[in-house]
Design a protein around this motif. Sequence first.
Motif, PDB file in Angstrom:
ATOM      1  N   TYR A   1       2.291  -5.437   1.937  1.00 31.69           N
ATOM      2  CA  TYR A   1       0.871  -4.550   2.097  1.00 31.69           C
ATOM      3  C   TYR A   1      -0.035  -4.928   1.964  1.00 31.69           C
ATOM      4  N   TYR A   2      -0.801  -4.178   2.771  1.00 33.07           N
ATOM      5  CA  TYR A   2      -2.234  -5.275   3.047  1.00 33.07           C
ATOM      6  C   TYR A   2      -3.099  -3.736   2.946  1.00 33.07           C
ATOM      7  N   ILE A   3      -4.189  -3.632   2.240  1.00 29.71           N
ATOM      8  CA  ILE A   3      -5.129  -2.393   2.036  1.00 29.71           C
ATOM      9  C   ILE A   3      -5.527  -2.356   3.723  1.00 29.71           C
ATOM     10  N   SER A   4      -6.103  -3.544   3.814  1.00 24.69           N
ATOM     11  CA  SER A   4      -6.698  -2.851   5.531  1.00 24.69           C
ATOM     12  C   SER A   4      -6.200  -2.102   6.694  1.00 24.69           C
ATOM     13  N   LYS A   5      -4.358  -2.556   6.387  1.00 25.50           N
ATOM     14  CA  LYS A   5      -3.461  -1.893   6.830  1.00 25.50           C
ATOM     15  C   LYS A   5      -2.819   0.029   6.834  1.00 25.50           C
ATOM     16  N   VAL A   6      -2.998  -0.253   5.297  1.00 27.17           N
ATOM     17  CA  VAL A   6      -2.131   1.338   5.388  1.00 27.17           C
ATOM     18  C   VAL A   6      -3.362   2.356   5.663  1.00 27.17           C
ATOM     19  N   PHE A   7      -4.893   1.986   5.012  1.00 26.25           N
ATOM     20  CA  PHE A   7      -6.621   2.740   5.667  1.00 26.25           C
ATOM     21  C   PHE A   7      -6.127   2.003   7.202  1.00 26.25           C
ATOM     22  N   GLY A   8      -6.272   1.437   8.417  1.00 32.01           N
ATOM     23  CA  GLY A   8      -6.301   1.057   8.655  1.00 32.01           C
ATOM     24  C   GLY A   8      -6.140   2.841   9.925  1.00 32.01           C
ATOM     25  N   PRO A   9      -6.710   2.134  11.138  1.00 28.63           N
ATOM     26  CA  PRO A   9      -5.960   3.201  12.346  1.00 28.63           C
ATOM     27  C   PRO A   9      -4.921   4.172  12.206  1.00 28.63           C
ATOM     28  N   GLU A  10      -4.292   2.340  12.998  1.00 27.23           N
ATOM     29  CA  GLU A  10      -2.605   3.177  13.270  1.00 27.23           C
ATOM     30  C   GLU A  10      -1.751   3.300  11.866  1.00 27.23           C
ATOM     31  N   CYS A  11      -2.243   3.353  10.448  1.00 28.97           N
ATOM     32  CA  CYS A  11      -1.707   3.665   9.296  1.00 28.97           C
ATOM     33  C   CYS A  11      -1.577   5.015   9.149  1.00 28.97           C
ATOM     34  N   LEU A  12      -3.103   5.528   9.119  1.00 24.91           N
ATOM     35  CA  LEU A  12      -3.689   6.745   9.239  1.00 24.91           C
ATOM     36  C   LEU A  12      -3.451   7.642  10.696  1.00 24.91           C
ATOM     37  N   ALA A  13      -2.961   7.647  10.999  1.00 27.72           N
ATOM     38  CA  ALA A  13      -2.537   8.345  12.930  1.00 27.72           C
ATOM     39  C   ALA A  13      -1.736   9.156  12.327  1.00 27.72           C
ATOM     40  N   GLN A  14      -1.551  10.120  12.853  1.00 28.14           N
ATOM     41  CA  GLN A  14      -1.152  11.864  12.590  1.00 28.14           C
ATOM     42  C   GLN A  14       0.828  11.121  12.996  1.00 28.14           C
ATOM     43  N   GLY A  15       1.485  11.218  11.822  1.00 25.99           N
ATOM     44  CA  GLY A  15       3.184  11.220  11.425  1.00 25.99           C
ATOM     45  C   GLY A  15       2.611   9.759  10.618  1.00 25.99           C
ATOM     46  N   HIS A  16       1.942   9.656  10.469  1.00 28.10           N
ATOM     47  CA  HIS A  16       2.805   8.316   9.157  1.00 28.10           C
ATOM     48  C   HIS A  16       1.742   9.104   7.630  1.00 28.10           C
ATOM     49  N   ASP A  17       2.461   8.291   6.541  1.00 29.12           N
ATOM     50  CA  ASP A  17       2.634   9.441   5.439  1.00 29.12           C
ATOM     51  C   ASP A  17       1.770   8.464   4.627  1.00 29.12           C
ATOM     52  N   VAL A  18       0.815   7.824   4.825  1.00 26.09           N
ATOM     53  CA  VAL A  18      -0.302   7.636   3.869  1.00 26.09           C
ATOM     54  C   VAL A  18      -0.561   8.776   2.636  1.00 26.09           C
ATOM     55  N   PHE A  19      -0.514  10.108   3.265  1.00 26.96           N
ATOM     56  CA  PHE A  19      -1.570  11.057   2.242  1.00 26.96           C
ATOM     57  C   PHE A  19      -0.246  11.198   1.532  1.00 26.96           C
ATOM     58  N   ARG A  20       0.973  11.076   1.870  1.00 23.35           N
ATOM     59  CA  ARG A  20       2.579  11.475   0.911  1.00 23.35           C
ATOM     60  C   ARG A  20       2.399  10.386   0.170  1.00 23.35           C
ATOM     61  N   PHE A  21       2.369   8.924   0.297  1.00 24.66           N
ATOM     62  CA  PHE A  21       2.488   8.485  -0.726  1.00 24.66           C
ATOM     63  C   PHE A  21       1.196   8.474  -2.015  1.00 24.66           C
ATOM     64  N   LEU A  22      -0.001   9.096  -1.395  1.00 25.79           N
ATOM     65  CA  LEU A  22      -0.968   9.622  -2.423  1.00 25.79           C
ATOM     66  C   LEU A  22      -0.840  11.013  -3.558  1.00 25.79           C
ATOM     67  N   GLY A  23      -0.031  11.895  -2.204  1.00 24.63           N
ATOM     68  CA  GLY A  23      -0.247  12.628  -3.143  1.00 24.63           C
ATOM     69  C   GLY A  23       1.531  12.831  -4.023  1.00 24.63           C
ATOM     70  N   GLU A  24       2.660  12.116  -3.745  1.00 30.79           N
ATOM     71  CA  GLU A  24       3.956  12.189  -4.624  1.00 30.79           C
ATOM     72  C   GLU A  24       3.060  10.819  -5.342  1.00 30.79           C
ATOM     73  N   ALA A  25       2.130   9.895  -5.452  1.00 31.31           N
ATOM     74  CA  ALA A  25       1.951   9.233  -6.558  1.00 31.31           C
ATOM     75  C   ALA A  25       1.374  10.360  -7.839  1.00 31.31           C
ATOM     76  N   GLY A  26       0.372  10.951  -7.138  1.00 34.83           N
ATOM     77  CA  GLY A  26      -0.398  12.075  -8.428  1.00 34.83           C
ATOM     78  C   GLY A  26      -1.554  11.726  -8.053  1.00 34.83           C
ATOM     79  N   ILE A  27      -2.160  10.681  -7.027  1.00 33.94           N
ATOM     80  CA  ILE A  27      -3.399  10.185  -6.375  1.00 33.94           C
ATOM     81  C   ILE A  27      -4.284  10.890  -5.905  1.00 33.94           C
ATOM     82  N   LEU A  28      -3.500  11.544  -5.451  1.00 36.14           N
ATOM     83  CA  LEU A  28      -4.621  12.903  -4.181  1.00 36.14           C
ATOM     84  C   LEU A  28      -4.990  13.646  -4.945  1.00 36.14           C
ATOM     85  N   PRO A  29      -4.950  14.344  -5.418  1.00 34.33           N
ATOM     86  CA  PRO A  29      -5.669  15.582  -6.769  1.00 34.33           C
ATOM     87  C   PRO A  29      -6.898  14.800  -7.031  1.00 34.33           C
ATOM     88  N   LYS A  30      -6.892  13.464  -7.712  1.00 32.65           N
ATOM     89  CA  LYS A  30      -7.968  12.740  -8.270  1.00 32.65           C
ATOM     90  C   LYS A  30      -8.569  12.192  -7.739  1.00 32.65           C
TER      91      LYS A  30
END
Length: 85
Positions: A55-84
Amino acid sequence: MYLTQRYLLTRDPQPYCDDRLVPLTVGHLVVECLSLTHLRHRYLYRCRGRDSGVYYISKVFGPECLAQGHDVFRFLGEAGILPKL
């Protein structure tokens, strides 16, 4: 990210990850933290490097992985990071 940068504003000690006692950074949480490995594999598997599966941070926060249908925000939410953020 308030979770990892708050200490700069408050003059508190820099936070460390409980798993490996390394500084708590965005990069560590998203691509390295051992306690988040299963969530990373579940939600961010499409954001790995093609050749190594790393995993590379540049890919995770890159345009392909932030596109609709990808799960970066679900990852952050379930990890408990999103509210912080």
